[in-house]
Motif scaffolding. Structure first.
Motif, PDB file in Angstrom:
ATOM      1  N   THR A 184      -3.454  13.467  -1.976  1.00 54.64           N
ATOM      2  CA  THR A 184      -2.955  12.104  -2.151  1.00 54.64           C
ATOM      3  C   THR A 184      -4.070  11.100  -1.880  1.00 54.64           C
ATOM      4  O   THR A 184      -5.081  11.425  -1.244  1.00 54.64           O
ATOM      5  CB  THR A 184      -1.777  11.804  -1.202  1.00 54.64           C
ATOM      6  OG1 THR A 184      -2.225  11.926   0.157  1.00 54.64           O
ATOM      7  CG2 THR A 184      -0.612  12.749  -1.466  1.00 54.64           C
ATOM      8  N   THR A 199       0.860  -1.185   0.000  1.00 52.62           N
ATOM      9  CA  THR A 199       0.000   0.000   0.000  1.00 52.62           C
ATOM     10  C   THR A 199       0.889   1.224   0.000  1.00 52.62           C
ATOM     11  O   THR A 199       1.757   1.362   0.868  1.00 52.62           O
ATOM     12  CB  THR A 199      -0.935   0.016   1.210  1.00 52.62           C
ATOM     13  OG1 THR A 199      -1.794  -1.143   1.169  1.00 52.62           O
ATOM     14  CG2 THR A 199      -1.797   1.271   1.211  1.00 52.62           C
ATOM     15  N   LYS A 200       0.678   2.085  -0.968  1.00 53.72           N
ATOM     16  CA  LYS A 200       1.515   3.280  -1.107  1.00 53.72           C
ATOM     17  C   LYS A 200       0.649   4.533  -1.182  1.00 53.72           C
ATOM     18  O   LYS A 200      -0.477   4.501  -1.671  1.00 53.72           O
ATOM     19  CB  LYS A 200       2.386   3.184  -2.363  1.00 53.72           C
ATOM     20  CG  LYS A 200       3.462   2.115  -2.295  1.00 53.72           C
ATOM     21  CD  LYS A 200       4.432   2.263  -3.459  1.00 53.72           C
ATOM     22  CE  LYS A 200       5.600   1.306  -3.340  1.00 53.72           C
ATOM     23  NZ  LYS A 200       6.626   1.543  -4.390  1.00 53.72           N
ATOM     24  N   GLU A 201       1.210   5.637  -0.677  1.00 48.99           N
ATOM     25  CA  GLU A 201       0.560   6.941  -0.805  1.00 48.99           C
ATOM     26  C   GLU A 201       0.955   7.540  -2.145  1.00 48.99           C
ATOM     27  O   GLU A 201       2.143   7.642  -2.450  1.00 48.99           O
ATOM     28  CB  GLU A 201       0.972   7.857   0.343  1.00 48.99           C
ATOM     29  CG  GLU A 201       0.191   9.160   0.385  1.00 48.99           C
ATOM     30  CD  GLU A 201       0.568  10.016   1.580  1.00 48.99           C
ATOM     31  OE1 GLU A 201      -0.267  10.179   2.485  1.00 48.99           O
ATOM     32  OE2 GLU A 201       1.722  10.516   1.603  1.00 48.99           O
ATOM     33  N   LYS A 224       0.433  10.666  -5.097  1.00 44.96           N
ATOM     34  CA  LYS A 224       0.019  12.041  -5.344  1.00 44.96           C
ATOM     35  C   LYS A 224      -0.991  12.099  -6.484  1.00 44.96           C
ATOM     36  O   LYS A 224      -0.865  11.388  -7.479  1.00 44.96           O
ATOM     37  CB  LYS A 224       1.238  12.900  -5.688  1.00 44.96           C
ATOM     38  CG  LYS A 224       0.930  14.369  -5.872  1.00 44.96           C
ATOM     39  CD  LYS A 224       2.196  15.147  -6.180  1.00 44.96           C
ATOM     40  CE  LYS A 224       1.882  16.630  -6.407  1.00 44.96           C
ATOM     41  NZ  LYS A 224       3.110  17.406  -6.722  1.00 44.96           N
ATOM     42  N   ASN A 277      -4.441   6.598  -1.013  1.00 41.85           N
ATOM     43  CA  ASN A 277      -3.735   5.361  -0.673  1.00 41.85           C
ATOM     44  C   ASN A 277      -4.089   4.291  -1.701  1.00 41.85           C
ATOM     45  O   ASN A 277      -5.273   4.001  -1.910  1.00 41.85           O
ATOM     46  CB  ASN A 277      -4.102   4.883   0.729  1.00 41.85           C
ATOM     47  CG  ASN A 277      -3.538   5.787   1.810  1.00 41.85           C
ATOM     48  OD1 ASN A 277      -2.418   6.281   1.692  1.00 41.85           O
ATOM     49  ND2 ASN A 277      -4.300   6.005   2.866  1.00 41.85           N
ATOM     50  N   SER A 302      -8.184  16.294  -1.318  1.00 46.46           N
ATOM     51  CA  SER A 302      -7.016  15.599  -0.780  1.00 46.46           C
ATOM     52  C   SER A 302      -5.961  15.553  -1.874  1.00 46.46           C
ATOM     53  O   SER A 302      -6.273  15.287  -3.036  1.00 46.46           O
ATOM     54  CB  SER A 302      -7.371  14.180  -0.341  1.00 46.46           C
ATOM     55  OG  SER A 302      -6.216  13.478   0.061  1.00 46.46           O
TER      56      SER A 302
END
Length: 437
Positions: A221, A198-200, A202, A223, A219
């Protein structure tokens, strides 16, 4: 003068004059400080211009979008050297535009400032700006995930559909700005990924031409969960032969160890694969029995094979050639009403070339080879009859001549045999007929 100084009325007059001067000086400074943008400047000790001063804007950001406000402006400071220097370093003053109470439309608004000491004069360039106020709208857009470095995902892994949270993002702007949005995308770098992560990511907005848009999102970003799996399947390995063996060499066996491998890739790809035929053996390079390492070739869509290399053992025999002569031809199917003699070969014996392993060929003899012709259903006359041969399974036989020529004749009514025929083996116990002189 001494008399004047001794006169108390004179001293009272001097004190009154000083009080009036002090009062006037105080009120002049107050009047100057109450005016934010005096023009022209009163004469000072120094003047200095500062560029890159940020501009603040005050308006209802929940209801309106404002354009035309510069990010930064230049200001000119005038005053005593030490005061100007201190203001330049501390920058405690603020340049701003106040739009509170304005409704949608286009206006020319003066830039104001605050936080300036009373003994310092400030001038803003530009003094006025033109701003446009529009009603703010908010719209939701789905977020699309784009993978970066997908070709650098660790071998043997398969990437499934990503999970985005939140799956939509709110974008604020004017009606015109929102209508330009064609794509909302989040980028995820897959370099080195070998398990679910799981990555954040942009968020980036694009118009229909692929140009990036600078609009405010709820927002910045999202997830993104990237499901990673490793489907696998066990398949057998096959050998592909290329080239030709050198003369005198025979391959007796080709063995691959291990004979099966695990392959990885998407399920759709693996379902259509039952074996791999990518182990290549170049026969033109084989001169003797040998063992070598070979890489497993991967079909399209297969990301990995385990193991990726196998051992290939090629066993060969070096052939020897030998000619065996005086092999008698056995005659099958000769009618009781006919006699036969050989025209070619006249002695009824042939020669055969034998190919095989040297240790086998050296021990070969004529007794191990059977040669025959079949003349059944043939009438009197001259005939070319194919020669049939057989021998041990581990050798190759090659006839020197393919056919035998025979002459068939009817037996004489007296029962005497036709003259001039050699003794022939027959299918009746290989009994030989003797010709009468």
């Amino acid at each position: 003068m001494d008399k004047l100084m001794d006169n108390h009325w004179f001293l009272r007059g001097i004190a009154l004059l000083l009080a009036i001067m002090l009062y006037m000086s105080t009120n002049i400074d107050k009047n100057v400080s109450d005016n934010f943008n005096p023009s022209p400047f009163p004469v000072g000790d120094t003047t200095e211009t500062i560029s890159g001063v940020p501009v603040s804007a005050y308006y209802d950001e929940d209801k309106y979008i404002v354009s035309g406000i510069p990010e930064k402006v230049s200001v000119t400071l005038e005053g005593q050297n030490n005061v100007v220097a201190a203001a330049k370093v501390k920058r405690q003053f603020e340049v701003f535009v106040n739009l509170r109470g304005y409704t949608p439309g286009t206006y020319e608004i003066p830039l104001k400032y605050s936080g300036v000491p009373s003994n310092l004069h400030l001038k803003v360039q530009p003094a006025k700006i033109q701003v446009t106020i529009k009603k703010k709208e908010v719209k939701s857009f789905p977020v699309e995930v784009k993978y970066l470095n997908e070709n650098q995902v660790q071998a043997g892994t398969a990437i499934d559909k990503p999970i985005v949270k939140p799956s939509t993002v709110e974008v604020a702007g004017t009606t015109e700005q929102l209508s330009q949005i064609a794509l909302v995308r989040a980028y995820v770098d897959l370099k080195g990924v070998n398990k679910t992560v799981t990555k954040e990511a942009k968020i980036v907005l694009y118009d229909k031409d692929g140009n990036q848009l600078d609009l405010k999102t709820g927002s910045s970003t999202v997830n993104v969960t990237v499901p990673v799996s490793s489907p696998e399947k066990t398949v057998s390995l096959g050998v592909t032969k290329t080239g030709s063996l050198q003369e005198g060499i025979t391959v007796t066996s080709i063995k691959v160890e291990p004979s099966e491998v695990e392959i990885y890739g998407s399920k759709d790809v693996l379902d259509n694969i039952t074996s791999l035929e990518g182990i290549e053996v170049d026969l033109s390079k084989i001169t003797e029995s040998t063992t070598f390492d070979a890489s497993v070739s991967l079909p399209k869509g297969v990301t990995k094979a385990a193991p990726s290399q196998v051992k290939v053992t090629v066993e060969v025999q070096k052939q020897q050639r030998k000619t065996i002569t005086d092999i008698p031809l056995q005659v099958n199917g000769l009618s009781d009403l006919l006699t036969m003699k050989f025209s070619d070969p006249q002695n009824g014996k042939i020669s055969v070339d034998v190919f095989g392993d040297a240790s086998v060929i050296e021990k070969m003899s004529a007794e191990q080879i059977k040669a025959s012709i079949n003349i059944g259903n043939m009438s009197a006359g001259t005939h070319d009859v194919p020669i049939q041969i057989s021998g041990p399974n581990n050798v190759t036989l090659e006839l020197k001549q393919k056919n035998a020529k025979v002459e068939l004749a009817k037996k004489q009514e007296t029962g005497h045999e036709v003259q001039g025929q050699p003794e022939q083996p027959t299918n009746k116990g290989n009994e030989q007929e003797k010709r009468s002189e």
